[in-house]
Scaffold this motif. Structure first.
Motif, PDB file in Angstrom:
ATOM      1  N   ASN A  82      20.651  -5.305 -23.926  1.00  0.00           N
ATOM      2  CA  ASN A  82      21.155  -4.891 -22.616  1.00  0.00           C
ATOM      3  C   ASN A  82      21.549  -3.424 -22.723  1.00  0.00           C
ATOM      4  N   LEU A  83      20.702  -2.547 -22.187  1.00  0.00           N
ATOM      5  CA  LEU A  83      20.869  -1.111 -22.379  1.00  0.00           C
ATOM      6  C   LEU A  83      21.347  -0.398 -21.116  1.00  0.00           C
ATOM      7  N   GLY A  84      21.768  -1.164 -20.120  1.00  0.00           N
ATOM      8  CA  GLY A  84      22.258  -0.552 -18.887  1.00  0.00           C
ATOM      9  C   GLY A  84      21.280  -0.751 -17.745  1.00  0.00           C
ATOM     10  N   ILE A  85      20.979   0.325 -17.019  1.00  0.00           N
ATOM     11  CA  ILE A  85      20.114   0.219 -15.835  1.00  0.00           C
ATOM     12  C   ILE A  85      18.690  -0.135 -16.231  1.00  0.00           C
ATOM     13  N   TYR A  86      18.183   0.494 -17.295  1.00  0.00           N
ATOM     14  CA  TYR A  86      16.797   0.284 -17.709  1.00  0.00           C
ATOM     15  C   TYR A  86      16.765  -0.504 -19.010  1.00  0.00           C
ATOM     16  N   ASN A  87      15.840  -1.470 -19.074  1.00  0.00           N
ATOM     17  CA  ASN A  87      15.726  -2.324 -20.247  1.00  0.00           C
ATOM     18  C   ASN A  87      14.265  -2.602 -20.544  1.00  0.00           C
ATOM     19  N   PHE A  88      14.020  -3.039 -21.772  1.00  0.00           N
ATOM     20  CA  PHE A  88      12.682  -3.445 -22.175  1.00  0.00           C
ATOM     21  C   PHE A  88      12.442  -4.893 -21.769  1.00  0.00           C
ATOM     22  N   THR A  89      11.197  -5.181 -21.405  1.00  0.00           N
ATOM     23  CA  THR A  89      10.815  -6.556 -21.073  1.00  0.00           C
ATOM     24  C   THR A  89      10.123  -7.248 -22.236  1.00  0.00           C
ATOM     25  N   GLY A  90       9.757  -6.489 -23.272  1.00  0.00           N
ATOM     26  CA  GLY A  90       9.103  -7.063 -24.432  1.00  0.00           C
ATOM     27  C   GLY A  90       8.934  -6.031 -25.520  1.00  0.00           C
ATOM     28  N   GLY A  91       8.443  -6.467 -26.672  1.00  0.00           N
ATOM     29  CA  GLY A  91       8.265  -5.556 -27.790  1.00  0.00           C
ATOM     30  C   GLY A  91       9.173  -5.900 -28.947  1.00  0.00           C
ATOM     31  N   VAL A  92       8.947  -5.226 -30.066  1.00  0.00           N
ATOM     32  CA  VAL A  92       9.672  -5.522 -31.299  1.00  0.00           C
ATOM     33  C   VAL A  92      10.370  -4.262 -31.786  1.00  0.00           C
ATOM     34  N   ILE A  93      11.604  -4.426 -32.275  1.00  0.00           N
ATOM     35  CA  ILE A  93      12.348  -3.348 -32.900  1.00  0.00           C
ATOM     36  C   ILE A  93      12.770  -3.800 -34.289  1.00  0.00           C
ATOM     37  N   SER A  94      12.628  -2.913 -35.267  1.00  0.00           N
ATOM     38  CA  SER A  94      12.958  -3.292 -36.636  1.00  0.00           C
ATOM     39  C   SER A  94      13.360  -2.055 -37.431  1.00  0.00           C
ATOM     40  N   LYS A  95      13.873  -2.275 -38.639  1.00  0.00           N
ATOM     41  CA  LYS A  95      14.250  -1.189 -39.529  1.00  0.00           C
ATOM     42  C   LYS A  95      13.285  -1.178 -40.699  1.00  0.00           C
ATOM     43  N   GLY A 111       4.360  -0.936 -16.073  1.00  0.00           N
ATOM     44  CA  GLY A 111       3.246  -0.734 -16.989  1.00  0.00           C
ATOM     45  C   GLY A 111       3.486   0.337 -18.034  1.00  0.00           C
ATOM     46  N   VAL A 112       4.747   0.531 -18.448  1.00  0.00           N
ATOM     47  CA  VAL A 112       5.091   1.540 -19.456  1.00  0.00           C
ATOM     48  C   VAL A 112       5.125   0.892 -20.836  1.00  0.00           C
ATOM     49  N   THR A 113       4.507   1.564 -21.821  1.00  0.00           N
ATOM     50  CA  THR A 113       4.481   1.072 -23.203  1.00  0.00           C
ATOM     51  C   THR A 113       5.013   2.159 -24.135  1.00  0.00           C
ATOM     52  N   VAL A 114       5.869   1.748 -25.089  1.00  0.00           N
ATOM     53  CA  VAL A 114       6.505   2.699 -26.004  1.00  0.00           C
ATOM     54  C   VAL A 114       6.253   2.265 -27.448  1.00  0.00           C
ATOM     55  N   ASN A 115       5.775   3.196 -28.259  1.00  0.00           N
ATOM     56  CA  ASN A 115       5.715   3.040 -29.698  1.00  0.00           C
ATOM     57  C   ASN A 115       6.416   4.248 -30.307  1.00  0.00           C
ATOM     58  N   MET A 116       7.368   4.008 -31.219  1.00  0.00           N
ATOM     59  CA  MET A 116       8.228   5.095 -31.645  1.00  0.00           C
ATOM     60  C   MET A 116       8.817   4.826 -33.034  1.00  0.00           C
ATOM     61  N   ILE A 139       4.279   7.363 -25.609  1.00  0.00           N
ATOM     62  CA  ILE A 139       4.698   6.667 -24.398  1.00  0.00           C
ATOM     63  C   ILE A 139       3.575   6.760 -23.383  1.00  0.00           C
ATOM     64  N   VAL A 140       3.119   5.629 -22.903  1.00  0.00           N
ATOM     65  CA  VAL A 140       1.969   5.574 -21.997  1.00  0.00           C
ATOM     66  C   VAL A 140       2.385   4.895 -20.702  1.00  0.00           C
ATOM     67  N   THR A 141       2.056   5.524 -19.572  1.00  0.00           N
ATOM     68  CA  THR A 141       2.251   4.923 -18.256  1.00  0.00           C
ATOM     69  C   THR A 141       0.902   4.920 -17.551  1.00  0.00           C
ATOM     70  N   PRO A 142       0.777   4.244 -16.411  1.00  0.00           N
ATOM     71  CA  PRO A 142      -0.493   4.286 -15.677  1.00  0.00           C
ATOM     72  C   PRO A 142      -0.867   5.685 -15.207  1.00  0.00           C
ATOM     73  N   ALA A 143       0.121   6.581 -15.117  1.00  0.00           N
ATOM     74  CA  ALA A 143      -0.139   7.912 -14.575  1.00  0.00           C
ATOM     75  C   ALA A 143      -0.316   8.975 -15.640  1.00  0.00           C
ATOM     76  N   ASN A 144       0.311   8.801 -16.813  1.00  0.00           N
ATOM     77  CA  ASN A 144       0.280   9.851 -17.804  1.00  0.00           C
ATOM     78  C   ASN A 144       0.660   9.304 -19.171  1.00  0.00           C
ATOM     79  N   SER A 145       0.617  10.171 -20.153  1.00  0.00           N
ATOM     80  CA  SER A 145       1.039   9.773 -21.502  1.00  0.00           C
ATOM     81  C   SER A 145       1.747  10.935 -22.168  1.00  0.00           C
ATOM     82  N   LEU A 146       2.718  10.617 -23.006  1.00  0.00           N
ATOM     83  CA  LEU A 146       3.467  11.619 -23.758  1.00  0.00           C
ATOM     84  C   LEU A 146       3.416  11.252 -25.233  1.00  0.00           C
ATOM     85  N   SER A 147       3.001  12.210 -26.039  1.00  0.00           N
ATOM     86  CA  SER A 147       3.016  12.020 -27.493  1.00  0.00           C
ATOM     87  C   SER A 147       3.919  13.068 -28.100  1.00  0.00           C
TER      88      SER A 147
END
Length: 511
Positions: A82-95, A111-116, A139-147
């Motif tokens: 629970n990160l506040g207003i915006y949250n993830f709907t799926g994915g994995v986080i690990s150390k 449709g936003v995807t994050v790998n980091m 970070i990839v969205t339907p409109a653009n991508s940021l690397s």
């Protein structure tokens, strides 16, 4: 013409005037089509970024960092955070084995995807500053991508803080929550690649525009009166890289901003608090309505509506006036034929609530659901959304800015232009615009004074010939042509609006 008509210096002076026409016609004709097409692509990309792109990208980046700071080894599913207003709907986080936080296929709404991969502050004693290292991000969205190839974010805190991951990740339910102290400064140093895939209408760009380069900025947090959250100013901001499409066009870009008074500047804050009555701050009623003969008028600060009924023909007209972007507009149309003004009013739209912006204060709202429109009346409004006032004549942002582009269009010479500006007062400053194309070069300098808002302009070419305008905007237009401080001609505006250039050898030209 005098004997000096063939003078080499005078020929150079005349060449400046010729060059100015050349810039306006020959070069424009040569570059307008390809440059316009590329500029349109960049503009479409920029519009899409403003419309739906960059916000979702940087929200995703911020949310990913929040998840990394909140990492709990017992919660590997990102949707559990629970990160506040915006949250993830799926994915994995690990150390990872070397202590870094990794996010794999983090998904968000839209449709936003994050790998980091993020390097975290060390579990250590008290600190007033810590660094987040971004080893990589995509970070990839339907409109653009940021690397992000690499990057660091340095955070400075208002007071010391103990980095204790045990307490953060496995909090004691009986203990107070671990809260990060207020942030006073953040420095970003990123190597990025940003690709825009669609325009503002969500149509796929035939040649996607990619920006690749460095982004460095240093934010100072500035207290804000009446605001629940502080705002920030960039003490320094530097963007340097290349725009390019896949059609052979590219444009190198550099943007640098420096704000000298972040330590002393104070945002003025809200003009009024939410719930303030319109009548407490402004003269007259917020909204009013009245009858005059066979017409009914409803008025608000930025609009009015009038219904006029002709008792002889039974015809009624509806007229609306309003202000948009500082300009007044009027619409009028025929409503129909009615037995009375009251019947005509039943066919016209009378709002049950109204919102109106009042310059200097903000957005007001009035509830008219119980208003009696059978007779003249008025209603007060309450502040709904205060206007955020940034500056005053004694409290203005002291900023310098530099912007340069160098364009290489397919099959044409390299073209470049640059802008530098130095703000010297609330309504004063100096600016220089330089443009070069092949061997030609023109520099235009403009200065505006605070006292009378007069301005001067100087145009210089590659040979050092100067055209000066001492009072830009005055009528008629007048300028002097100089070389090495000596005057060789004048430019004046004729009564018919043409420009007459008179040279020291007695020749002249009008265009």
């Amino acid at each position: 013409p005098s004997p000096s008509a063939g003078d080499e210096t005078l020929a150079q002076v005349k060449q400046l005037v010729t060059d100015l026409r050349t810039w306006g016609h020959v070069i424009q004709a040569e570059t307008e089509a390809p440059m316009g097409a590329f500029a349109t692509e960049i503009g479409l990309a920029s519009a899409a970024v403003d419309f739906l792109g960059s916000e979702s990208v940087f929200i995703a980046l911020d949310t990913a960092i929040e998840a990394a700071l909140s990492f709990d080894s017992n919660m590997l599913n990102l949707s559990e955070y629970n990160l506040g207003i915006y949250n993830f709907t799926g994915g994995v986080i690990s150390k990872t084995l070397d202590g870094k936080i990794e996010i794999v296929n983090g998904t968000m709404s839209g449709g936003v995807t994050v790998n980091m991969l993020i390097s975290m502050p060390e579990d250590t004693a008290e600190v007033t500053q810590f660094t987040l290292g971004i080893d990589s991000a995509n970070i990839v969205t339907p409109a653009n991508s940021l690397s992000i190839a690499t990057g660091t974010i340095d955070v400075t805190l208002a007071e010391s803080f103990t980095v204790d991951y045990t307490a953060i990740n496995n909090p004691d339910p009986a203990a107070p929550p671990v809260l990060l102290p207020a942030v006073t400064d953040m420095t970003f140093d990123l190597e990025i690649s940003f690709t825009q895939l669609v325009d503002a209408n969500l149509q796929t760009l035939a040649s996607p525009v990619t920006y690749t380069g460095a982004l460095d900025f240093d934010l100072d947090v500035i207290p804000v009166i009446n605001q629940p959250e502080d705002s920030a100013l960039p003490r320094t901001f530097n963007l340097s890289g290349v725009f390019a499409n896949n059609a052979g066009d590219s444009m190198r870009s550099t943007l640098a901003i420096n704000v000298a008074n972040t330590a002393t500047f104070q945002f003025a804050g809200d003009a009024a608090t939410v719930g303030s009555a319109y009548s407490d701050l402004n003269a007259g009623p917020f909204v009013s309505w009245s009858y005059s003969g066979n017409s009914f008028t409803f008025s608000a600060p930025d609009s009015s509506q009038t219904i006029a009924w002709d008792s002889f023909t039974g015809e009624a007209t509806y007229t609306q006036t309003y202000v948009y972007d500082g300009y007044p507009y009027t619409n009028s149309f025929w409503l129909g034929t009615f037995e009375s003004l009251q019947e005509a009013m039943s066919w016209a739209y009378i709002p049950t609530s109204i919102y109106a912006y009042v310059d200097g204060y903000g957005l007001y709202m009035a509830d008219l659901s119980l208003a009696d429109f059978s007779q003249s009346g008025s209603a007060d409004g309450v502040m709904f959304d205060p206007e955020f006032i940034y500056e005053t004549s004694s409290n203005w942002i002291d900023a310098d800015i530099g912007l340069s582009f160098t364009a290489q269009l397919d099959g044409l010479p390299e073209a470049s232009f640059g802008i530098t500006a130095d703000r010297t007062g609330f309504s004063a400053g100096n600016g220089t615009f330089t443009i070069a194309y092949g061997a030609r070069r023109i520099e235009v300098s403009v200065g505006i004074t605070e006292t009378d808002l007069t301005s001067t302009m100087t145009i210089t070419n590659q040979d050092g010939v100067v055209m000066t305008v001492d009072n830009l905007g005055s009528y008629p237009f007048q300028a002097r042509l100089l070389y090495n401080g000596l005057q060789y001609g004048t430019v004046t505006e004729t009564s018919s609006g043409l420009l007459k250039t008179t040279y020291s050898d007695g020749t002249f030209e009008i265009f």
